[in-house]
Design an enzyme around this catalytic site. Structure first.
Site, PDB file in Angstrom:
ATOM      1  N   GLU A   8       5.377  -5.912  -1.079  1.00  0.00           N
ATOM      2  CA  GLU A   8       6.814  -5.873  -0.738  1.00  0.00           C
ATOM      3  C   GLU A   8       7.184  -7.040   0.180  1.00  0.00           C
ATOM      4  O   GLU A   8       8.245  -7.642   0.035  1.00  0.00           O
ATOM      5  CB  GLU A   8       7.179  -4.550  -0.047  1.00  0.00           C
ATOM      6  CG  GLU A   8       6.948  -3.298  -0.878  1.00  0.00           C
ATOM      7  CD  GLU A   8       7.888  -3.161  -2.081  1.00  0.00           C
ATOM      8  OE1 GLU A   8       8.756  -4.022  -2.275  1.00  0.00           O
ATOM      9  OE2 GLU A   8       7.708  -2.197  -2.845  1.00  0.00           O
ATOM     10  N   ARG A  64       9.876  -9.772  -1.311  1.00  0.00           N
ATOM     11  CA  ARG A  64      11.197  -9.780  -0.663  1.00  0.00           C
ATOM     12  C   ARG A  64      11.303 -10.899   0.370  1.00  0.00           C
ATOM     13  O   ARG A  64      12.250 -11.690   0.344  1.00  0.00           O
ATOM     14  CB  ARG A  64      11.461  -8.445   0.029  1.00  0.00           C
ATOM     15  CG  ARG A  64      11.560  -7.305  -0.959  1.00  0.00           C
ATOM     16  CD  ARG A  64      11.779  -5.955  -0.293  1.00  0.00           C
ATOM     17  NE  ARG A  64      11.306  -4.911  -1.184  1.00  0.00           N
ATOM     18  CZ  ARG A  64      12.009  -3.849  -1.568  1.00  0.00           C
ATOM     19  NH1 ARG A  64      13.204  -3.654  -1.121  1.00  0.00           N
ATOM     20  NH2 ARG A  64      11.501  -2.957  -2.399  1.00  0.00           N
ATOM     21  N   ASP A 107       3.812  -2.794 -13.693  1.00  0.00           N
ATOM     22  CA  ASP A 107       4.903  -3.658 -14.166  1.00  0.00           C
ATOM     23  C   ASP A 107       4.828  -5.162 -13.867  1.00  0.00           C
ATOM     24  O   ASP A 107       4.632  -6.002 -14.748  1.00  0.00           O
ATOM     25  CB  ASP A 107       6.255  -3.094 -13.692  1.00  0.00           C
ATOM     26  CG  ASP A 107       6.298  -2.732 -12.191  1.00  0.00           C
ATOM     27  OD1 ASP A 107       5.339  -3.032 -11.480  1.00  0.00           O
ATOM     28  OD2 ASP A 107       7.322  -2.162 -11.756  1.00  0.00           O
ATOM     29  N   GLU A 160      16.451  -3.223 -13.157  1.00  0.00           N
ATOM     30  CA  GLU A 160      15.676  -3.720 -14.311  1.00  0.00           C
ATOM     31  C   GLU A 160      16.485  -3.854 -15.600  1.00  0.00           C
ATOM     32  O   GLU A 160      16.334  -4.838 -16.345  1.00  0.00           O
ATOM     33  CB  GLU A 160      14.442  -2.846 -14.550  1.00  0.00           C
ATOM     34  CG  GLU A 160      13.364  -2.973 -13.477  1.00  0.00           C
ATOM     35  CD  GLU A 160      13.706  -2.269 -12.168  1.00  0.00           C
ATOM     36  OE1 GLU A 160      14.634  -1.438 -12.160  1.00  0.00           O
ATOM     37  OE2 GLU A 160      13.046  -2.561 -11.148  1.00  0.00           O
TER      38      GLU A 160
HETATM   39  C1  DMJ Z   1      11.935  -4.419  -6.840  1.00  0.00           C
HETATM   40  O1  DMJ Z   1      11.453  -4.435  -5.557  1.00  0.00           O
HETATM   41  C2  DMJ Z   1      11.151  -5.324  -7.741  1.00  0.00           C
HETATM   42  O2  DMJ Z   1      11.886  -5.588  -8.892  1.00  0.00           O
HETATM   43  C3  DMJ Z   1       9.808  -4.751  -8.122  1.00  0.00           C
HETATM   44  O3  DMJ Z   1       9.111  -5.566  -9.014  1.00  0.00           O
HETATM   45  C4  DMJ Z   1       9.993  -3.400  -8.750  1.00  0.00           C
HETATM   46  N1  DMJ Z   1      10.840  -2.529  -7.989  1.00  0.00           N
HETATM   47  C5  DMJ Z   1      12.000  -2.998  -7.307  1.00  0.00           C
HETATM   48  C6  DMJ Z   1      13.316  -2.729  -8.000  1.00  0.00           C
HETATM   49  O4  DMJ Z   1      13.404  -1.611  -8.746  1.00  0.00           O
END
Ligand code: DMJ
Length: 573
Positions: A185, A189, A318, A450
C-alpha cells in the site's frame, strides 16, 4: 433693476420649477413632466436590463472560453506558446465534443467536492470519514489521500489545490513513524503518487520524498529468497509478515512494486531499487507454473509457493499480473523486459482456462482453490478487461482479436455488476453458481475503480463511445448514492443503499481520475508515453538500458506541461 435684484429674480425663477403649483396650475406643464418622468424610468430600466443581459452573456462567454481552454489543455496546447488558434485546431485534430466537456466538468466538480471535504475535515491525515467529519490514519499518517490526489489535481488543472498539497508535502510529510506499514500500500499510493507528481510537475521535492520513503521500505526485501516481507516498521526498518497469513508473503503484495522501484532507479540513477524488485520476478520465474497462475501465498525464505492456496485475479493476486504487462511497457517492450511479456502471456492462457460463461452469455473469471474451481469473481478482478485490452496489441492479429473480444465480454459483465443492483453500484464480489447469472455475494461498495479503469482502456483502445456512456451511468450512481455534504462514502449494502463512513483514498487517485480520462481525448496522458501503476498514478516511460538496471537519468526527467500529451514523432510540441 440693480444687479442684486436681477440675480434674486432669476434665482426665484429657477426655484419655482421645484414648486408643485408651477405644474398644477398648467396641465400642459404637468403632462410634460409626467412624459419626461416615464421616459426617464423606461430609459433607466432598459439600461439596467441591458446590463443584466450583458452580464449573463459575459458569464456565458466566460464559460465557453474556459471550456475551450480546457479542450486546448487536453490537447497539450498552451495559448501563450501557440497564438495561432486555427493552426492549433488543424494540427492537433481537436476533439470538439460538448457531451464529453460537460461530463468532464462534472467529474472535476466531484473531485473538488471530495478534495475540499478532505481539506476541511482531514487535512494531512490518511483518509476522511465523511459522516463523522474526522480524519483517520489508516496508513500510518502519511497523508495518503493527499499524496494519492496530487496527480489527479494536476491533471484536472486544479493548480491552487495542487500547490497547497505540494507545500504540505514539502513542509509536513515525514516518514519516521513507529508504524507497521504495508509495503504494498505504501508503494502503490505514496511512492507511486510522489513519482507521478514528480513526472508531471518536475518538482524535485517529490523525488526526494519518494526516495526517502522507498529507502525505508527496502529492508523488507532482505529475505533469503529476495521475495519481500509485506510489512515494515517505518522508523525501525524491521520487516515481517502478518501472523494471520501463516508468515507467508502475498503474491500481489510482493510482485507489484516493480514499476515504482524501476522508475525510481531511472530518475535517481541508483540501481538498487530496480535490482531488488527485478530479482523478485526472477525468483517467480523459477517457480512459474505452466499455466502462469501463481498461488497467492509464497514462503519468503524458501521462495516456494503453498500449492493448495488460492489462485485468483481478485484480492491478493490481481496486481501481480497487471504489473508483468506494465513493466514490459515501461521497458519500451525491449529485449531486457521480454521475460515479463512471456510470463504475462503464459498467465493469460491460465486466465482463459479460468473463464466461463453463463447461459445468458455473461463471461466471468473463476478462482481456484487447490484443484477445485470456485465460480466467484471479485469486482477487483474487473481490472482484467482493461489489462487484456492494453496487452492485446502485442499478439498476432488473430490472437489480439480473441483477447479484445474477451476483454469486451468481461467489461459487459463488470458493467452489469453495477446495473444489476437497486443502487446501480456493484457489490464487492459475485457468484455464478452452476452457470447461473451473477448473484451478489459480499454486498458492500467502497468506491472502487476497477470497472471504470477498464472502461477507460476499452474506450481508448476500441474508440467505442458506449464505454463512455457506461462510465457515465456509474458516475451518476456514485453521485446519487455516495455523495454527501462532506465528501463521498461507500455503501454497506448496495441493495439497501445504507452508507458507510469512509472516503477511500483511491476514490480520488483512481475512480475520479479514470472517469476524467474516460471523457478526455486519448492523446491526453497517452498510453504511448505513460504507464499507470495499479493505483492509477501515471509514470513517464523513459529509455531503458539493458538488464543491469537504471538508465541513469540522474538529473530527473524535467518534463514540461506539454509532455502530458502525445506528440507526433519528429513534431515536438
Ligand atoms: C487500489 O488500492 C489498487 O487498485 C489495488 O491494486 C487494488 N485495490 C485498490 C482499489 O480497489
Amino acid at each position: 433693476m440693480g444687479r442684486r435684484s436681477q440675480s434674486s429674480s432669476s434665482s426665484s425663477t429657477a426655484w419655482r420649477h421645484l414648486s408643485p403649483w408651477y405644474y398644477l396650475k398648467r396641465p400642459a406643464r404637468l403632462a410634460l413632466l409626467v412624459v419626461g418622468f416615464v421616459a426617464a424610468t423606461f430609459a433607466s430600466w432598459d439600461r439596467l436590463s441591458l446590463v443584466r443581459d450583458y452580464e449573463a452573456e459575459i458569464s456565458r462567454l466566460d464559460e465557453e472560453v474556459n471550456r475551450l481552454y480546457d479542450q486546448l489543455r487536453m490537447a497539450g496546447i498552451y495559448l501563450d506558446d501557440n497564438p495561432n488558434i486555427e493552426n492549433i485546431i488543424k494540427k492537433h485534430h481537436l476533439e470538439v465534443d460538448p457531451v464529453n466537456s460537460v461530463r468532464r466538468e462534472k467529474v472535476k466538480e466531484a473531485m473538488l467536492h471530495a478534495w475540499n471535504s478532505y481539506v476541511k475535515y482531514a487535512w494531512g491525515q490518511d483518509e476522511l470519514q465523511p459522516q463523522s467529519k474526522n480524519g483517520v490514519n489508516t496508513f500510518g499518517g502519511l497523508g495518503a489521500t493527499l499524496v494519492d490526489s496530487l496527480d489527479t489535481l494536476y491533471i484536472m488543472g486544479l493548480k491552487e489545490e495542487f500547490k497547497k498539497a505540494r507545500d504540505w508535502v514539502a513542509e509536513s510529510l515525514e516518514f519516521d513513524k513507529d508504524y507497521e506499514a504495508s509495503v504494498f500500500e505504501t508503494t502503490i499510493r505514496v511512492v507511486g503518487g510522489l513519482l507521478s507528481a514528480y513526472d508531471l510537475s518536475a518538482d524535485k521535492i517529490f523525488l526526494e520524498k519518494a526516495r526517502d520513503i522507498t529507502d525505508r521500505l527496502l529492508p523488507a526485501w532482505d529475505t533469503s529468497s529476495g521475495i519481500p516481507y509485506n510489512r515494515i516498521n517505518l522508523a525501525e526498518g524491521k520487516a515481517s509478515n502478518p501472523g494471520w497469513n501463516g508468515g507467508n508473503s502475498i503474491l500481489a503484495d510482493s510482485g507489484t512494486e516493480q514499476l515504482e522501484f524501476i522508475a525510481l532507479s531511472q530518475r535517481t540513477g541508483d540501481q538498487k531499487y530496480q535490482q531488488k524488485v527485478e530479482n523478485v520476478i526472477r525468483q517467480f520465474q523459477k517457480i512459474f507454473p505452466s499455466d502462469g497462475l501463481l498461488p497467492i501465498n509464497i514462503n519468503p525464505h524458501s521462495g516456494a509457493v503453498k500449492s493448495y492456496s488460492k489462485i485468483t485475479f481478485g484480492a491478493m493476486g490481481d496486481s501481480f499480473y497487471e504489473c508483468l504487462l506494465k513493466v514490459w511497457i515501461q521497458g519500451n517492450k525491449t529485449e531486457s523486459v521480454k521475460h515479463y511479456r512471456q510470463m504475462w502471456e503464459t498467465s493469460m492462457e491460465g486466465l482463459l482456462g479460468l473463464t466461463r460463461k453463463t447461459s445468458s452469455n455473461f463471461y466471468y473469471v473463476c478462482e481456484k482453490n487447490g484443484d477445485s474451481l470456485s465460480e466467484k469473481m471479485d469486482e477487483l478482478a474487473c481490472f482484467v478487461p482493461g489489462m487484456l485490452a492494453l496487452g492485446a496489441s502485442g499478439y498476432s492479429p488473430e490472437k489480439a482479436e480473441k483477447i479484445m473480444n474477451l476483454a469486451e465480454e468481461l467489461a459487459w459483465t463488470c458493467y452489469n455488476f453495477y446495473q444489476s443492483t437497486p443502487t446501480k453500484l456493484a457489490g464487492e464480489n459475485y457468484y455464478f453458481h452452476g452457470g447461473q447469472d451473477m448473484v451478489v455475494g459480499t454486498s458492500w461498495n467502497i468506491l472502487r475503480p476497477e470497472t471504470i479503469e477498464s472502461l477507460m482502456y476499452l474506450w481508448r483502445l476500441t474508440g467505442n463511445k458506449t464505454y463512455q456512456d457506461w462510465g457515465w451511468d456509474i458516475f451518476q450512481a456514485f453521485e446519487k448514492n455516495s455523495r454527501i455534504e462532506s465528501g463521498y462514502v461507500g455503501l454497506k449494502d448496495v441493495n439497501t443503499g445504507t452508507k458507510d463512513d469512509m472516503m477511500q483514498s483511491f476514490f480520488l487517485a483512481e475512480t475520479l481520475k479514470y472517469l476524467y480520462l474516460l471523457f478526455s481525448p486519448p492523446s491526453f496522458i497517452s498510453f504511448d508515453e505513460w504507464v499507470f501503476n495499479t493505483e492509477a498514478h501515471p509514470l513517464k516511460i523513459v529509455t531503458r538500458h539493458g538488464n543491469e538496471g537504471s538508465s541513469g537519468d540522474a538529473e530527473g526527467l524535467l518534463l514540461m506541461p506539454s509532455d502530458l500529451y502525445r506528440h507526433d514523432k519528429g513534431d515536438p510540441p
